[in-house]
Design an enzyme around this catalytic site. Sequence first.
Site, short mmCIF file in Angstrom:
data_model
loop_
_atom_site.label_atom_id
_atom_site.label_comp_id
_atom_site.label_asym_id
_atom_site.label_seq_id
_atom_site.Cartn_x
_atom_site.Cartn_y
_atom_site.Cartn_z
N ALA A 35 17.32 1.99 -6.70
CA ALA A 35 18.66 2.09 -6.64
C ALA A 35 19.68 2.29 -7.98
CB ALA A 35 19.44 1.58 -5.53
N ASP A 36 20.63 3.26 -7.91
CA ASP A 36 21.48 3.08 -9.16
C ASP A 36 22.88 3.50 -8.62
OD1 ASP A 36 21.73 2.57 -12.26
OD2 ASP A 36 22.58 4.68 -11.94
N THR A 37 23.90 2.81 -9.12
CA THR A 37 25.25 3.28 -8.68
C THR A 37 26.17 3.42 -9.90
OG1 THR A 37 24.98 1.86 -6.81
CG2 THR A 37 27.43 2.25 -7.40
N GLY A 72 22.32 6.59 -5.82
CA GLY A 72 21.17 7.19 -5.52
C GLY A 72 20.22 6.14 -5.35
#
Length: 192
Positions: free
Chosen positions: A69-71, A106
């Site tokens: 995940a990446d924010t 994502g």
Amino acid sequence: MNQTIVLASASPRRSELLESAGIAFRVLPADICEDPFPGEEPVDHVLRLAEGKARAASEKTDGRFFLGADTIVLCDGEIMGKPKDHDDAFRMLKKLSGVPHEVVTGFAIYDRERDGAVIEAVRTKVYFKQLRDEEIEAYIATGCPFDKAGAYAIQGGAAHMVQKIDGSYTNVVGLPLCEVVEQLRVMGALPQ
């Protein structure tokens, strides 16, 4: 059947969210370059990083399902990642003050057995109140902003800054839990 889930993230918040849903997993952070490509759209950026993290973790250990995940925080077209220092944190919080912004996470679930991934982006609109410089300085002094996209944590000391949100709260924390759990079920990583 043991369908081991590996979280490709060192984020304690992501771990806490998965634990709150009763999901068994283990942590193996993926170390990849997180710089955006020239001209890369923000959503494409988080999706690329999420999948990259999941696949990178899969190359380092056994298991079947790998969650990356990446924010990011988006404000007036600027991608706000983690602040570099005090001045960068102050600049970000000042820019977010009194204006709506978007938090985009994502996530990717890579299934090694099928050699395929489900990749999705979730967006939440966040509205900050107008912040006084003293409030920003006091928050920065806590040290909280430095490992957070956009220099704030909604679940922590910044909760009083947020007037309202439209969308997933857990997305703002760093992992859109409802969407992730549903995809894990669909992929067979969790019981139906």
